[in-house]
Design a protein around this motif. Structure first.
Motif, PDB file in Angstrom:
ATOM      1  N   PHE A   1      -3.532   3.240  19.413  1.00  0.00           N
ATOM      2  CA  PHE A   1      -4.361   2.365  18.589  1.00  0.00           C
ATOM      3  C   PHE A   1      -5.010   3.216  17.489  1.00  0.00           C
ATOM      4  N   TRP A   2      -4.860   2.779  16.266  1.00  0.00           N
ATOM      5  CA  TRP A   2      -5.379   3.534  15.122  1.00  0.00           C
ATOM      6  C   TRP A   2      -6.552   2.801  14.464  1.00  0.00           C
ATOM      7  N   ASP A   3      -7.648   3.516  14.246  1.00  0.00           N
ATOM      8  CA  ASP A   3      -8.646   3.038  13.310  1.00  0.00           C
ATOM      9  C   ASP A   3      -8.046   3.227  11.916  1.00  0.00           C
ATOM     10  N   PHE A   4      -8.610   2.578  10.917  1.00  0.00           N
ATOM     11  CA  PHE A   4      -8.047   2.646   9.566  1.00  0.00           C
ATOM     12  C   PHE A   4      -8.892   3.498   8.618  1.00  0.00           C
ATOM     13  N   ASP A   5     -10.121   3.073   8.392  1.00  0.00           N
ATOM     14  CA  ASP A   5     -10.985   3.785   7.444  1.00  0.00           C
ATOM     15  C   ASP A   5     -11.384   5.148   8.001  1.00  0.00           C
ATOM     16  N   GLY A   6     -11.110   6.188   7.235  1.00  0.00           N
ATOM     17  CA  GLY A   6     -11.460   7.539   7.646  1.00  0.00           C
ATOM     18  C   GLY A   6     -10.407   8.219   8.490  1.00  0.00           C
ATOM     19  N   VAL A   7      -9.397   7.451   8.927  1.00  0.00           N
ATOM     20  CA  VAL A   7      -8.316   8.027   9.731  1.00  0.00           C
ATOM     21  C   VAL A   7      -6.990   7.951   8.986  1.00  0.00           C
ATOM     22  N   ILE A   8      -6.706   6.808   8.408  1.00  0.00           N
ATOM     23  CA  ILE A   8      -5.480   6.618   7.624  1.00  0.00           C
ATOM     24  C   ILE A   8      -5.793   6.592   6.130  1.00  0.00           C
ATOM     25  N   LEU A   9      -6.934   6.023   5.788  1.00  0.00           N
ATOM     26  CA  LEU A   9      -7.349   5.900   4.385  1.00  0.00           C
ATOM     27  C   LEU A   9      -8.747   6.479   4.217  1.00  0.00           C
ATOM     28  N   ASP A  10      -8.911   7.345   3.217  1.00  0.00           N
ATOM     29  CA  ASP A  10     -10.213   7.956   2.939  1.00  0.00           C
ATOM     30  C   ASP A  10     -11.033   7.000   2.082  1.00  0.00           C
ATOM     31  N   SER A  11     -11.506   5.946   2.725  1.00  0.00           N
ATOM     32  CA  SER A  11     -12.095   4.831   1.987  1.00  0.00           C
ATOM     33  C   SER A  11     -13.614   4.772   2.035  1.00  0.00           C
ATOM     34  N   MET A  12     -14.246   5.623   2.839  1.00  0.00           N
ATOM     35  CA  MET A  12     -15.685   5.488   3.043  1.00  0.00           C
ATOM     36  C   MET A  12     -16.494   5.578   1.743  1.00  0.00           C
ATOM     37  N   PRO A  13     -16.208   6.500   0.829  1.00  0.00           N
ATOM     38  CA  PRO A  13     -16.986   6.534  -0.420  1.00  0.00           C
ATOM     39  C   PRO A  13     -16.844   5.242  -1.231  1.00  0.00           C
ATOM     40  N   ILE A  14     -15.654   4.639  -1.220  1.00  0.00           N
ATOM     41  CA  ILE A  14     -15.445   3.389  -1.945  1.00  0.00           C
ATOM     42  C   ILE A  14     -16.197   2.259  -1.263  1.00  0.00           C
ATOM     43  N   ARG A  15     -16.218   2.264   0.057  1.00  0.00           N
ATOM     44  CA  ARG A  15     -16.961   1.226   0.770  1.00  0.00           C
ATOM     45  C   ARG A  15     -18.473   1.406   0.559  1.00  0.00           C
ATOM     46  N   ASP A  16     -18.939   2.649   0.449  1.00  0.00           N
ATOM     47  CA  ASP A  16     -20.341   2.890   0.071  1.00  0.00           C
ATOM     48  C   ASP A  16     -20.638   2.207  -1.264  1.00  0.00           C
ATOM     49  N   PHE A  17     -19.752   2.426  -2.217  1.00  0.00           N
ATOM     50  CA  PHE A  17     -19.913   1.824  -3.538  1.00  0.00           C
ATOM     51  C   PHE A  17     -19.932   0.300  -3.449  1.00  0.00           C
ATOM     52  N   GLY A  18     -19.053  -0.251  -2.598  1.00  0.00           N
ATOM     53  CA  GLY A  18     -18.973  -1.695  -2.444  1.00  0.00           C
ATOM     54  C   GLY A  18     -20.267  -2.292  -1.922  1.00  0.00           C
ATOM     55  N   PHE A  19     -20.853  -1.669  -0.901  1.00  0.00           N
ATOM     56  CA  PHE A  19     -22.117  -2.172  -0.366  1.00  0.00           C
ATOM     57  C   PHE A  19     -23.241  -2.034  -1.389  1.00  0.00           C
ATOM     58  N   ALA A  20     -23.261  -0.895  -2.087  1.00  0.00           N
ATOM     59  CA  ALA A  20     -24.293  -0.703  -3.112  1.00  0.00           C
ATOM     60  C   ALA A  20     -24.159  -1.750  -4.219  1.00  0.00           C
ATOM     61  N   LYS A  21     -22.925  -2.127  -4.533  1.00  0.00           N
ATOM     62  CA  LYS A  21     -22.669  -3.090  -5.605  1.00  0.00           C
ATOM     63  C   LYS A  21     -23.116  -4.501  -5.221  1.00  0.00           C
ATOM     64  N   ILE A  22     -22.780  -4.922  -4.003  1.00  0.00           N
ATOM     65  CA  ILE A  22     -23.124  -6.299  -3.633  1.00  0.00           C
ATOM     66  C   ILE A  22     -24.626  -6.472  -3.397  1.00  0.00           C
ATOM     67  N   PHE A  23     -25.328  -5.352  -3.188  1.00  0.00           N
ATOM     68  CA  PHE A  23     -26.779  -5.417  -3.003  1.00  0.00           C
ATOM     69  C   PHE A  23     -27.529  -4.715  -4.141  1.00  0.00           C
TER      70      PHE A  23
END
Length: 209
Positions: free
Chosen positions: A6-28
């Motif tokens: 079983f694979w997690d996705f974010d941070g394991v397959i895709l280095d997406s955490m900085p983009i997701r940080d940006f996404g949360f900052a943007k919506i708020f």
């Protein structure tokens, strides 16, 4: 002998955490920055939780306000639009993980279980050329514990023949509650748990046996 991973996705397959940080900052972006920073800290510590949980956390815990399911969905959709626009860029793929997956997907049953939105996750995997390597790609709003449990039941897997690879405490909990071994990756704080993968380039498959 391990047969299923079983694979997690974010941070394991895709280095997406900085983009997701940006996404949360943007919506708020219209809210107090100090509260948004606290949300980002919560997000960082709980990478395996869904955006729905994090949006509710922002309102319920940080703002001390109730929030409707409709508002949560509206913000989650806005977040997803930002993610779809950016994360289809293959530069964010973690090369060593992807190479390991490509080399071994015929030797094991591979499943993605993620805190990311399931529709968005399937969209990203399709665009990134990953979809065919996995027997299933599943995500939120179903909690990860339940995703793993449901797959075990659907495919009649023996949990003792399964492992979960993830980068957060939530991933460890999902593995532990479902009776399988956990391997941490890309997060030094996970070294004290079941096992840890320093690099897929030097990862020995015999450790799965």
């Amino acid at each position: 002998m391990t047969k299923t991973i079983f694979w997690d996705f974010d941070g394991v397959i895709l280095d997406s955490m900085p983009i997701r940080d940006f996404g949360f900052a943007k919506i708020f972006e219209d809210f107090d920055k100090s509260l948004v920073d606290k949300l980002l800290e919560y997000h960082s510590l709980n990478g395996g939780l869904s955006r729905y949980v994090k949006i509710k956390y922002f309102y319920n815990e940080l703002l001390a306000q109730d929030v409707s399911d409709e508002r949560v969905q509206e913000l989650a959709d806005k977040f997803s639009t930002i993610m779809r626009a950016e994360l289809t860029n293959k530069k964010y793929l973690i090369d060593e993980s992807v190479e390991f997956i490509k080399q071994n997907y015929t030797n094991y049953n591979f499943h993605i279980v993620s805190g990311s939105d399931e529709k968005e996750l399937n969209y990203l995997c399709e665009k990134l050329g990953l979809k065919n390597y996995f027997k299933s790609i599943e995500g939120s709003p179903t909690p990860k514990n339940d995703l793993v449990k449901n797959i075990l039941e659907k495919y009649d897997y023996n949990s003792k023949e399964c492992v979960l690879i993830g980068d957060s405490i939530n991933d460890y909990e999902a593995a532990n509650i479902n009776g399988m071994k956990f391997y941490g990756y890309n997060n030094e704080k996970l070294r004290n748990f079941d096992g840890y993968i320093d690099s897929f380039k030097i990862f020995n498959l015999e450790r799965f046996i």
